[in-house]
Design a protein around this motif. Structure first.
Motif, PDB file in Angstrom:
ATOM      1  N   ILE A 284      -5.883 -20.799 -16.395  1.00 42.92           N
ATOM      2  CA  ILE A 284      -5.685 -19.750 -15.393  1.00 42.92           C
ATOM      3  C   ILE A 284      -5.024 -20.345 -14.148  1.00 42.92           C
ATOM      4  CG2 ILE A 284      -6.862 -18.060 -13.920  1.00 42.92           C
ATOM      5  CD1 ILE A 284      -9.028 -17.936 -16.138  1.00 42.92           C
ATOM      6  N   VAL A 285      -3.914 -19.723 -13.732  1.00 40.23           N
ATOM      7  CA  VAL A 285      -3.328 -20.081 -12.443  1.00 40.23           C
ATOM      8  C   VAL A 285      -3.954 -19.111 -11.448  1.00 40.23           C
ATOM      9  CG1 VAL A 285      -1.222 -20.317 -11.084  1.00 40.23           C
ATOM     10  CG2 VAL A 285      -1.158 -20.779 -13.540  1.00 40.23           C
ATOM     11  N   LEU A 286      -4.690 -19.663 -10.480  1.00 40.25           N
ATOM     12  CA  LEU A 286      -5.331 -18.817  -9.481  1.00 40.25           C
ATOM     13  C   LEU A 286      -4.470 -18.820  -8.227  1.00 40.25           C
ATOM     14  CD1 LEU A 286      -7.737 -17.176  -8.358  1.00 40.25           C
ATOM     15  CD2 LEU A 286      -8.859 -19.354  -7.819  1.00 40.25           C
ATOM     16  N   GLY A 287      -3.937 -17.659  -7.878  1.00 42.96           N
ATOM     17  CA  GLY A 287      -3.119 -17.523  -6.669  1.00 42.96           C
ATOM     18  C   GLY A 287      -3.989 -17.019  -5.538  1.00 42.96           C
ATOM     19  N   ILE A 288      -3.862 -17.644  -4.376  1.00 40.33           N
ATOM     20  CA  ILE A 288      -4.669 -17.218  -3.223  1.00 40.33           C
ATOM     21  C   ILE A 288      -3.725 -16.908  -2.067  1.00 40.33           C
ATOM     22  CG2 ILE A 288      -6.547 -17.851  -1.664  1.00 40.33           C
ATOM     23  CD1 ILE A 288      -7.448 -19.908  -3.743  1.00 40.33           C
ATOM     24  N   THR A 289      -3.888 -15.728  -1.495  1.00 40.60           N
ATOM     25  CA  THR A 289      -3.001 -15.330  -0.391  1.00 40.60           C
ATOM     26  C   THR A 289      -3.810 -15.200   0.902  1.00 40.60           C
ATOM     27  OG1 THR A 289      -3.216 -12.953  -0.756  1.00 40.60           O
ATOM     28  CG2 THR A 289      -1.547 -14.089  -2.052  1.00 40.60           C
ATOM     29  N   GLY A 290      -3.108 -14.990   2.018  1.00 40.09           N
ATOM     30  CA  GLY A 290      -3.718 -15.079   3.342  1.00 40.09           C
ATOM     31  C   GLY A 290      -4.541 -13.888   3.775  1.00 40.09           C
ATOM     32  N   SER A 291      -5.759 -13.839   3.298  1.00 41.79           N
ATOM     33  CA  SER A 291      -6.687 -12.787   3.699  1.00 41.79           C
ATOM     34  C   SER A 291      -8.004 -13.479   4.030  1.00 41.79           C
ATOM     35  CB  SER A 291      -6.875 -11.806   2.528  1.00 41.79           C
ATOM     36  OG  SER A 291      -8.158 -11.231   2.548  1.00 41.79           O
ATOM     37  N   ILE A 292      -8.790 -12.868   4.893  1.00 34.06           N
ATOM     38  CA  ILE A 292     -10.096 -13.450   5.211  1.00 34.06           C
ATOM     39  C   ILE A 292     -10.940 -13.597   3.933  1.00 34.06           C
ATOM     40  CG2 ILE A 292     -10.881 -11.143   5.979  1.00 34.06           C
ATOM     41  CD1 ILE A 292     -12.299 -14.558   7.087  1.00 34.06           C
ATOM     42  N   ALA A 293     -10.642 -12.718   2.950  1.00 37.41           N
ATOM     43  CA  ALA A 293     -11.398 -12.790   1.686  1.00 37.41           C
ATOM     44  C   ALA A 293     -11.093 -14.058   0.889  1.00 37.41           C
ATOM     45  CB  ALA A 293     -11.094 -11.562   0.824  1.00 37.41           C
ATOM     46  N   ALA A 294     -10.119 -14.870   1.382  1.00 37.29           N
ATOM     47  CA  ALA A 294      -9.784 -16.112   0.675  1.00 37.29           C
ATOM     48  C   ALA A 294     -11.004 -17.029   0.550  1.00 37.29           C
ATOM     49  CB  ALA A 294      -8.636 -16.828   1.375  1.00 37.29           C
ATOM     50  N   TYR A 295     -11.971 -16.865   1.455  1.00 39.42           N
ATOM     51  CA  TYR A 295     -13.162 -17.724   1.334  1.00 39.42           C
ATOM     52  C   TYR A 295     -13.883 -17.468   0.011  1.00 39.42           C
ATOM     53  CZ  TYR A 295     -16.654 -14.094   2.335  1.00 39.42           C
ATOM     54  OH  TYR A 295     -17.456 -13.000   2.239  1.00 39.42           O
ATOM     55  N   LYS A 296     -13.750 -16.219  -0.503  1.00 42.02           N
ATOM     56  CA  LYS A 296     -14.422 -15.893  -1.777  1.00 42.02           C
ATOM     57  C   LYS A 296     -13.720 -16.560  -2.961  1.00 42.02           C
ATOM     58  CE  LYS A 296     -16.272 -11.255  -0.812  1.00 42.02           C
ATOM     59  NZ  LYS A 296     -16.181  -9.864  -1.263  1.00 42.02           N
ATOM     60  N   SER A 297     -12.477 -16.996  -2.757  1.00 42.08           N
ATOM     61  CA  SER A 297     -11.734 -17.624  -3.858  1.00 42.08           C
ATOM     62  C   SER A 297     -12.408 -18.906  -4.321  1.00 42.08           C
ATOM     63  CB  SER A 297     -10.307 -17.949  -3.433  1.00 42.08           C
ATOM     64  OG  SER A 297      -9.698 -16.791  -2.965  1.00 42.08           O
ATOM     65  N   ALA A 298     -13.110 -19.562  -3.389  1.00 40.47           N
ATOM     66  CA  ALA A 298     -13.821 -20.791  -3.775  1.00 40.47           C
ATOM     67  C   ALA A 298     -14.895 -20.432  -4.804  1.00 40.47           C
ATOM     68  CB  ALA A 298     -14.452 -21.428  -2.544  1.00 40.47           C
TER      69      ALA A 298
END
Ligand code: CTP
Length: 414
Positions: free
Chosen positions: A19-33
């Motif tokens: 899986i390629v996980l793409g993360i973009t600039g949102s405050i919700a990016a903390y949940k990507s961890a």
């Protein structure tokens, strides 16, 4: 790992998936961890690509540590060395490109084909399915422009994980919150199991050598390692098939998600195990290197030198593939292998007809790197077309790649 089979199933549910996980600039990016952890916990291999603004919300180091792979956020890897991040390679590597969170800005870029950052370049290069989990403030989400982007992306076949409703970072309440990481991970699991081309197909694969005992310690065998058959079983189960793997004595782990593995030693055991399941199968692949002959009488103790007969009398073993062919129903597909020491086409075509096969895969020991024990193989596939045959020869490739080619041909996937 707990002893509970359900949680073990959950833990294995993404094993072998890339899986390629793409993360973009949102405050919700903390949940990507947390999402990265949920995916890797289920067995997925994850590589992360971040937009520059995402790195302001969460550090690449956090993600790199969680997924145990370097994180990519820049087109250039090292300005000093002049190396660059190969977005095409990343796009081709993944079985799924999951962008979570996905901002309104990135959705809009995906619609127009803008390519301002590495994540967008990976999106444009990706051949795998793409899934996005939008996250933004309420009014941004309901804005006509965002809704239009969503519709367009959905129309183009992109899977949308709808945002949840709740308290948003702005203090507003409504739709726009990134779905919880466990929910996203479950959607990814469901996506893999429901969209696969061989879902509901049942396939039996025989693999590895057989051993025909002479006495309690000696046997007649061959040098097959089972690598080709196991690669086929792995590819089939990756594509969603329910695989029964009938394996001779080999030192290989069961590939992820193979439903049923039956270990056998002799040609007789291989025959009994295979013939029992064959009537319920949609397809069969006989990749095992089965001994054609076995000693007529077997000593159940170790024979000493002086007790050893001058000649070992042999008798034929049952031909599993021939029996599968003779009982083959119209809706069943059957692929056999022919290992030859010369060019072998004629002999392989003989097997195709004699054993009533749909395909025979010829590999010849005359080719370097083909046949037993190598990680590579070079095959020629002969397909039965009415009373004629169609022949397709492939280059020397890894057994994994050969397995891809063979499964594609058997089920006409491409
Ligand atoms: N096979 C099988 N059971 C056997 C022998 C072979 O299922 N007892 C299958 C193998 O798994 C392979 C195919 O038959 O898919 C070809 O095997 P091979 O031994 O080369 O075929 P034969 O018809 O026995 O031909 P040969 O005259 O070369 O021995």
């Amino acid at each position: 790992m707990t002893g509970d089979p359900e949680s073990q199933n959950e833990l294995l549910s993404l094993l072998g998936r890339r899986i390629v996980l793409g993360i973009t600039g949102s405050i919700a990016a903390y949940k990507s961890a947390l999402l990265a952890r949920e995916l890797t916990r289920r067995g997925a291999e994850v590589r992360v690509v971040m937009t520059p603004s995402a790195t302001e919300f969460i550090t690449p180091l956090t993600l790199a540590t969680l997924v145990d792979n370097p994180v990519h956020s820049d087109f250039t890897e090292s300005k000093e060395k002049g190396t660059w991040t190969n977005h095409v390679e990343l796009g081709l590597w993944g079985d799924l490109f999951l962008i979570a969170p996905c901002t309104a800005q990135t959705m809009s870029a995906m619609v127009t084909g803008a390519c301002d950052n590495l994540l967008q370049a990976v999106f444009l290069s990706a051949r795998c399915p793409v899934m996005i989990a939008p996250a933004m403030d309420l009014d941004m989400f309901t804005n006509a422009a965002t809704q239009e982007s969503l519709h367009t992306l959905r129309d183009r076949g992109i899977e949308i994980i709808e945002p949840a409703s709740g308290l948003l970072a702005s203090g507003l309440e409504g739709k726009g919150r990134l779905e919880e990481p466990e929910v996203i991970a479950e959607k990814v699991v469901n996506f893999f199991s429901s969209s696969l081309p061989l879902k509901n197909k049942r396939v039996v694969v025989t693999a590895g050598p057989t051993q025909e005992p002479i006495d309690a310690v000696r046997y007649i065998g061959n040098r097959s390692t089972g690598k080709m058959g196991f690669a086929l079983a792995a590819r089939l189960s990756d594509l969603g098939a329910e695989v029964t793997l009938i394996a001779g004595p080999v030192a290989l782990p069961t590939p992820p998600r193979v439903k049923n593995r039956i270990d056998i030693k002799t040609a007789q055991e291989l025959y009994e195990a295979t013939i029992k399941v064959w009537p319920d199968m949609d397809a069969g692949i006989a990749c095992a290197a089965v001994a054609d002959l076995k000693p007529k009488s077997v000593s159940n103790v170790k024979l000493h030198k002086e007790e050893f007969p001058e000649a070992v009398e042999l008798e034929k073993t049952p031909d599993t593939l021939a029996s599968m062919g003779s009982s083959k129903k119209a809706n069943q597909l059957l692929m056999g292998f022919a290992l030859e020491t010369d060019d072998g086409i004629e002999s392989a075509v003989g097997k195709l007809n004699r054993k009533n096969l749909d395909f025979v895969v010829l590999n010849t020991l005359a080719d370097d790197g083909a046949g037993f024990s190598h990680d590579t193989n070079k095959v020629t596939v002969i397909k039965k077309v009415g009373v004629d045959t169609e022949i397709r020869s492939f280059e020397l490739k890894s057994k994994k790649e050969v397995a891809r080619d063979l499964i594609d041909i058997l089920f006409q996937i491409k």
